[in-house]
Design a protein around this motif. Structure first.
Motif: not given
Length: 132
Positions: A26-52
């Motif tokens: 989803y997108h969030v606004q920071t100042g004058d910019h919109w930034v695409l962010v990723h929701n990390m809920c329900n992610v297996d912490p051992d899944m490749l890339g989850a901690k990256g």
């Protein structure tokens, strides 16, 4: 927008993790910019890339090589993060255990793994995915 630098200030700040039900990106606004962010809920912490570092998909090689190497974050409940080589319609996933691209013809594998551009891209991809 691309992160180009991180500067340590020596200061502490309160930060908040936000989980949005049923949304992965989803997108969030920071100042004058919109930034695409990723929701990390329900992610297996051992899944490749989850901690990256979280990026949708990023090409790690420079243009003009005739191929590209991309890194992608995990899609929760769908697939782990990945690093892949792509040339035209050919796409090969990188196997972090064998340090080679799966099902890539051996002659191409030797060529790619000797290429300094590919070596740098693989190292950068490991960093993005949190692989040591």
């Amino acid at each position: 927008m691309e992160l180009v630098a991180v500067t340590a200030t020596g200061q502490t700040a309160t930060v908040h993790n936000l989980n949005v039900a049923d949304l992965h990106s989803y997108h969030v606004q920071t100042g004058d910019h919109w930034v695409l962010v990723h929701n990390m809920c329900n992610v297996d912490p051992d899944m490749l890339g989850a901690k990256g570092t979280q990026v949708m998909s990023k090409t790690l090689t420079k243009p003009g090589l005739g191929y590209r190497i991309d890194v992608e974050n995990p899609a929760p409940g769908v697939r782990p993060g990945q690093l892949h080589y792509q040339r035209d319609a050919e796409k090969f996933l990188y196997d972090f255990d064998t340090e080679a691209f799966r099902e890539m013809p051996e002659s191409l594998q030797r060529e790619v793994l000797r290429d300094p551009h590919a070596q740098r891209a693989i190292a950068k991809g490991k960093t993005y995915l949190g692989v040591s």
